[in-house]
Design a protein around this motif. Structure first.
Motif, PDB file in Angstrom:
ATOM      1  N   TRP A 115       0.843  -1.177   0.000  1.00 55.50           N
ATOM      2  CA  TRP A 115       0.000   0.000   0.000  1.00 55.50           C
ATOM      3  C   TRP A 115       0.877   1.225   0.000  1.00 55.50           C
ATOM      4  N   THR A 171      -2.536  -1.496  -3.962  1.00 58.84           N
ATOM      5  CA  THR A 171      -3.791  -0.891  -3.541  1.00 58.84           C
ATOM      6  C   THR A 171      -3.468   0.197  -2.530  1.00 58.84           C
ATOM      7  N   VAL A 172      -4.448   0.659  -1.789  1.00 57.52           N
ATOM      8  CA  VAL A 172      -4.238   1.766  -0.858  1.00 57.52           C
ATOM      9  C   VAL A 172      -4.948   1.488   0.459  1.00 57.52           C
ATOM     10  N   ARG A 211     -13.254   6.725   1.353  1.00 54.82           N
ATOM     11  CA  ARG A 211     -12.958   6.169   0.030  1.00 54.82           C
ATOM     12  C   ARG A 211     -13.159   7.201  -1.073  1.00 54.82           C
ATOM     13  N   GLU A 259     -10.146   8.385  -3.543  1.00 50.32           N
ATOM     14  CA  GLU A 259     -10.218   8.175  -4.992  1.00 50.32           C
ATOM     15  C   GLU A 259     -10.168   9.495  -5.741  1.00 50.32           C
ATOM     16  N   LEU A 296      -6.460  10.672  -5.608  1.00 48.01           N
ATOM     17  CA  LEU A 296      -5.635   9.862  -6.513  1.00 48.01           C
ATOM     18  C   LEU A 296      -5.965  10.160  -7.972  1.00 48.01           C
ATOM     19  N   ILE A 301      -4.604   7.151  -9.799  1.00 48.98           N
ATOM     20  CA  ILE A 301      -5.593   6.115  -9.512  1.00 48.98           C
ATOM     21  C   ILE A 301      -5.445   4.887 -10.415  1.00 48.98           C
ATOM     22  N   LEU A 315      -3.450   1.742  -9.115  1.00 49.87           N
ATOM     23  CA  LEU A 315      -3.882   1.041  -7.913  1.00 49.87           C
ATOM     24  C   LEU A 315      -5.220   0.352  -8.122  1.00 49.87           C
ATOM     25  N   THR A 364      -8.189   0.175  -6.339  1.00 52.74           N
ATOM     26  CA  THR A 364      -8.855   0.795  -5.194  1.00 52.74           C
ATOM     27  C   THR A 364     -10.045  -0.017  -4.696  1.00 52.74           C
ATOM     28  N   THR A 365     -10.491  -1.007  -5.473  1.00 51.27           N
ATOM     29  CA  THR A 365     -11.627  -1.821  -5.035  1.00 51.27           C
ATOM     30  C   THR A 365     -11.274  -2.729  -3.870  1.00 51.27           C
ATOM     31  N   GLY A 413      -8.954  -1.749  -1.488  1.00 49.85           N
ATOM     32  CA  GLY A 413      -8.279  -0.919  -0.494  1.00 49.85           C
ATOM     33  C   GLY A 413      -9.006  -0.892   0.834  1.00 49.85           C
ATOM     34  N   TYR A 422     -10.271   1.922   3.790  1.00 52.22           N
ATOM     35  CA  TYR A 422     -10.553   3.353   3.920  1.00 52.22           C
ATOM     36  C   TYR A 422     -11.198   3.659   5.263  1.00 52.22           C
TER      37      TYR A 422
END
Length: 189
Positions: free
Chosen positions: A9, A66-67, A73, A77, A80, A86, A89, A91-92, A94, A96
């Motif tokens: 991350w 990912t993050v 979130r 997003e 990023l 974005i 990564l 992001t789905t 990640g 948050y």
């Protein structure tokens, strides 16, 4: 990043403004703050080497970037996206602040989401947090990940090491070094 099962991350950008990217409406709902987004797009600061580092991690077949962030979130997003990061990564999967306000818990949330998506197990043995703050180090250690820190200027190498980071980079300009350290702290199965 996840290494077959691995996760790293990155914390690719430094804070640029204290303005909220979302602002409450009279009904209590949040709407995107277009002024904050414009300021971020103009004044946003990306760590030197961050784009190349994210691209290298994304291209490594054994890593899943990912993050994990203390941001909601939507805010994460937006930031990023505005900074052009974005696309590097997933992001789905990640973690948050909108998932849990306790940052170390976000590591497990992201690991579980990665496991569901990639049919693998993710834990301290195959998860790496790359971050630039004492909070990032704490989040990784308490959350169940290895930690590579970046001395971005706000936190010193000595502070990051004392907090428990396994390695500390002066910056992200050497992608080869970053990838080598990821492979070192989380060896391939």
């Amino acid at each position: 990043m996840l290494r077959e099962p691995w996760t790293v991350w990155p914390a690719p950008c430094s804070p640029v403004t204290h303005r909220n990217l979302y602002e409450p409406t009279r009904s209590g709902q949040s709407t995107r703050n277009s002024t904050g987004r414009r300021i971020l797009a103009i004044e946003g600061v990306i760590m030197p080497g961050a784009v190349d580092a994210l691209a290298a991690v994304q291209q490594a077949e054994h890593l899943i970037p990912t993050v994990v962030t203390g941001n909601l979130r939507g805010s994460a997003e937006t930031k990023l996206s505005e900074l052009g990061l974005i696309g590097y990564l997933d992001t789905t999967i990640g973690g948050y602040a909108s998932d849990d306000p306790h940052r170390p818990a976000l590591v497990r949330i992201a690991q579980d989401q990665a496991a569901a998506k990639h049919a693998g197990q993710f834990n301290r043995d195959n998860t790496v947090i790359v971050g630039d703050s004492l909070e990032d180090v704490r989040t990784g250690l308490e959350g169940g990940a290895r930690v590579i820190a970046v001395a971005s200027g706000t936190t010193t190498e000595r502070q990051l090491r004392a907090a428990g980071a396994e390695h500390v980079l002066p910056d992200l300009t050497s992608t080869a070094t970053l990838l080598r350290l990821i492979d070192q702290v989380v060896p391939a199965p």
